[in-house]
Design an enzyme around this catalytic site. Structure first.
Site, PDB file in Angstrom:
ATOM      1  N   GLU A  99       0.844  -1.203   0.000  1.00 24.37           N
ATOM      2  CA  GLU A  99       0.000   0.000   0.000  1.00 24.37           C
ATOM      3  C   GLU A  99       0.872   1.243   0.000  1.00 24.37           C
ATOM      4  OE1 GLU A  99      -3.033   0.122   3.052  1.00 24.37           O
ATOM      5  OE2 GLU A  99      -3.861   1.979   2.237  1.00 24.37           O
ATOM      6  N   ASN A 150     -12.539  -1.112  -1.315  1.00 21.24           N
ATOM      7  CA  ASN A 150     -11.893  -1.598  -0.089  1.00 21.24           C
ATOM      8  C   ASN A 150     -12.622  -1.002   1.113  1.00 21.24           C
ATOM      9  OD1 ASN A 150      -9.447  -2.506   1.615  1.00 21.24           O
ATOM     10  ND2 ASN A 150      -9.579  -0.306   2.070  1.00 21.24           N
ATOM     11  N   GLU A 151     -12.929  -1.825   2.068  1.00 22.37           N
ATOM     12  CA  GLU A 151     -13.567  -1.363   3.313  1.00 22.37           C
ATOM     13  C   GLU A 151     -14.603  -0.287   3.003  1.00 22.37           C
ATOM     14  OE1 GLU A 151     -10.692  -0.600   6.462  1.00 22.37           O
ATOM     15  OE2 GLU A 151     -10.082  -2.699   6.452  1.00 22.37           O
ATOM     16  N   TYR A 188      -7.795  -8.089  11.617  1.00 20.47           N
ATOM     17  CA  TYR A 188      -6.475  -7.832  12.200  1.00 20.47           C
ATOM     18  C   TYR A 188      -6.402  -8.409  13.606  1.00 20.47           C
ATOM     19  CZ  TYR A 188      -5.118  -4.718   8.416  1.00 20.47           C
ATOM     20  OH  TYR A 188      -4.762  -4.209   7.186  1.00 20.47           O
ATOM     21  N   GLU A 227      -6.773  -8.609   4.060  1.00 21.80           N
ATOM     22  CA  GLU A 227      -5.943  -7.900   5.041  1.00 21.80           C
ATOM     23  C   GLU A 227      -5.975  -8.685   6.340  1.00 21.80           C
ATOM     24  OE1 GLU A 227      -6.496  -3.640   5.466  1.00 21.80           O
ATOM     25  OE2 GLU A 227      -6.822  -3.423   3.311  1.00 21.80           O
ATOM     26  N   GLN A 276       1.501  -5.423   6.062  1.00 19.55           N
ATOM     27  CA  GLN A 276       1.818  -5.284   4.636  1.00 19.55           C
ATOM     28  C   GLN A 276       3.256  -5.749   4.432  1.00 19.55           C
ATOM     29  OE1 GLN A 276       0.300  -2.140   5.965  1.00 19.55           O
ATOM     30  NE2 GLN A 276      -1.499  -1.861   4.667  1.00 19.55           N
TER      31      GLN A 276
HETATM   32  O1  AHR Z   1      -3.530  -1.836   6.485  1.00 18.30           O
HETATM   33  C1  AHR Z   1      -3.847  -0.562   6.937  1.00 18.30           C
HETATM   34  C2  AHR Z   1      -5.289  -0.197   6.667  1.00 18.30           C
HETATM   35  O2  AHR Z   1      -6.133  -1.036   7.391  1.00 18.30           O
HETATM   36  C3  AHR Z   1      -5.761  -0.374   5.252  1.00 18.30           C
HETATM   37  O3  AHR Z   1      -5.419   0.696   4.432  1.00 18.30           O
HETATM   38  C4  AHR Z   1      -7.244  -0.444   5.427  1.00 18.30           C
HETATM   39  O4  AHR Z   1      -7.876  -1.167   4.418  1.00 18.30           O
HETATM   40  C5  AHR Z   1      -7.402  -1.079   6.793  1.00 18.30           C
HETATM   41  O5  AHR Z   1      -8.300  -0.386   7.585  1.00 18.30           O
END
Ligand code: AHR
Length: 508
Positions: free
Chosen positions: A28, A175-176, A251, A307, A356
């Site tokens: 990213e 995305n999101e 996450y 992610e 990432q």
């Molecule tokens: O990985 C960091 C961020 O986390 C990404 O840009 C987003 O998609 C997520 O909220």
């Protein structure tokens, strides 16, 4: 003291194939992921090809990375791809509002990304802009990249020096979109996804795999809305292959968002909480999969976990908008646990992308902003040790009897995690001992075949917070493991405290 785990693996009962794409990556425009990480520019003293760091390429080639997602993340929804093509001096500057408000000069754009993929030998996965872009813009990006012949976007590509179309199969439709990608409701986005999917065309033999922007964590309702839209279009119950997968993001965050905790300084309780949160990926994939089964019992629509990874407080003294964090033995075990879960869900999980790859969140590689020195993280080593699972047939690991567990705030965390696969006559078993202090012994009854020529590696360290740095680049590094043998058809593996072990052998 050590605990013992007994298990059975039937070598001749192959399960679904583990898509190599679950070992996918994510680049990213965030902090020093692209600039300073993958890309240093052609004038840099760091050896590069067209501005792309060759040391990073070499390190990642050893992982056989199957795909690379780009340009975001949240960045993708304010990225306008035409800003990143043509002569660099003519490319406009934009503000990267999500990540530190820094100026983005667009020197790393579409052609640079495709060159990076070619150097890495990996497939591109492009995340298109739904939040602030248009259907036309995304449609023309597909045309620019993948169409042959003569059309406006193709002429543009040729004028920028690329005659042949590229192959780009994977496209993310935003995305999101529930958050940084437009703050939409599920119903609103589902309609957008239908429109965007319609105009992202297949050109020639470049068949797109469109990925609808999915849920956060355990928001199963979002997945259900996307699945309903897919199977009930208009007033007819006709399935139309608008998008081929739905994504989800999850996450591993041990603390609350405003105090996620340090990557390197943590208590034993925080260590176990982290691994418990990581282990919930199993519940996550089961939950979203159950919803999808209602609408797609044949499992034709994939889940893409595009992610995942640990998210700590940024390293002291670094830009809070850059999400730069260290990476310890704890992160390595978070990764190994994820992979065991991914292997178990091989029937529905088609792709996963760690966030990432370089210098951001749970990175494989950290680069020093001053000296440029490159450090491989403990997580990198897990990806390398596990790469034999890519496109291998999963083998179920049946645990027999008790499993050692830790109590984490009333929930149970099994502390031994195992997965296995078979490819081209080769068995690969991955084993993690999450216990911070005690060893474990695993005995696997191998049925339906005989295994010879064992080779084993171990990743562990003196402490769970051990990590690598330019001064100590191999504080956590794999070495050969001698705590492995076959006795009476059983594979016996000794796992020291907080260790990750792989065992490979030939199956006859
Ligand atoms: O990985 C960091 C961020 O986390 C990404 O840009 C987003 O998609 C997520 O909220």
């Amino acid at each position: 003291m050590s605990s013992t785990v007994n298990a059975v693996v039937n070598l001749d009962l192959e399960g679904p194939v583990i898509s190599r794409h679950v070992y996918g990556h994510f680049a990213e425009h965030l902090g020093r992921c692209i600039y300073g990480g993958f890309y240093v520019g052609e004038d840099s003293d760091i050896p590069n090809e067209g501005g792309i760091r060759l040391d990073v390429v070499e390190a990642l080639r050893a992982l056989d990375i199957p795909n690379l997602r780009w340009p975001g993340g949240c960045f993708a929804d304010e990225y306008h791809w035409r800003d990143g093509i043509g002569p660099k001096e003519d490319r406009p500057v934009m503000i990267n509002t999500h990540w530190g408000g820094v100026e983005e000069n667009n020197h790393f754009g579409t052609h640079e990304f495709m060159a990076l993929c070619e150097l890495l030998g990996t497939e591109p996965y492009i995340s298109g802009n739904v939040g602030s872009g248009t259907v036309q813009e995304m449609s023309e990006w597909v045309e620019y990249l993948t169409r042959d012949g003569d059309s406006p976007a193709v002429r543009e590509r040729k004028a920028n020096g690329r005659e042949e179309p590229w192959k780009v199969k994977y496209w993310g439709l935003g995305n999101e979109t529930w958050g940084c990608g437009g703050n939409m409701s599920a119903e609103q986005y589902a309609l957008e996804a239908r429109r965007y999917a319609t105009y992202c065309r297949n050109y020639g033999d470049n068949k797109l795999y469109r990925i609808a922007a999915g849920a956060s964590d355990f928001s199963y309702g979002w997945t259900e809305t996307l699945m309903k839209q897919l199977s009930h279009l208009g007033c007819q119950r006709v399935e139309r292959p608008l998008y081929q997968a739905v994504s989800v993001h999850y996450y591993t965050v041990a603390g609350p968002w405003d105090n996620k905790g340090s990557a390197t300084e943590f208590t034993t309780d925080e260590y176990y909480t982290t691994l418990y949160k990581a282990s919930r990926t199993d519940e996550l994939l089961t939950g979203h999969g159950n919803v999808m089964d209602l609408y797609d019992p044949k499992k034709e629509i994939g889940i893409v976990l595009d992610e995942w990874g640990t998210w700590w407080d940024v390293e002291p003294g670094t830009n809070p908008g850059f999400l730069y964090q260290q990476n310890t033995m704890r992160d390595a075990l978070v990764a190994s646990v994820h992979f065991d879960i991914f292997h178990k869900h091989a029937d529905r999980l088609v792709m996963a992308n760690i966030a990432q790859t370089v210098n951001v969140l749970q990175a494989m590689i950290l680069t020093d902003p001053d000296s440029g020195a490159l450090v491989l993280t403990p997580t990198y080593h897990v990806f390398r040790m596990n790469k034999g699972h890519q496109d291998a047939a999963s083998l179920q690991v049946h645990v027999v009897g008790d499993k050692p567990v830790k109590d984490v705030d009333g929930a149970e965390l099994p502390t031994v995690s195992v997965s296995a696969s078979r490819k081209d006559g080769r068995l690969l078993v991955s084993l993690s001992n999450l216990d911070a202090d005690e060893a474990a012994d695993v005995s696997i009854d191998l049925r339906g075949g005989a295994v010879t020529g064992l080779a084993s590696e171990i990743l562990t360290a003196a402490a769970v917070n051990a990590h690598n740095s330019p001064d100590a680049p191999e504080a956590v590094a794999p070495r050969a493991h001698d705590g492995v043998r076959i006795e009476g058809g059983k594979l016996l593996v000794h796992l020291p405290a907080h260790s990750f072990v792989t065992v490979a052998g030939d199956v006859a």
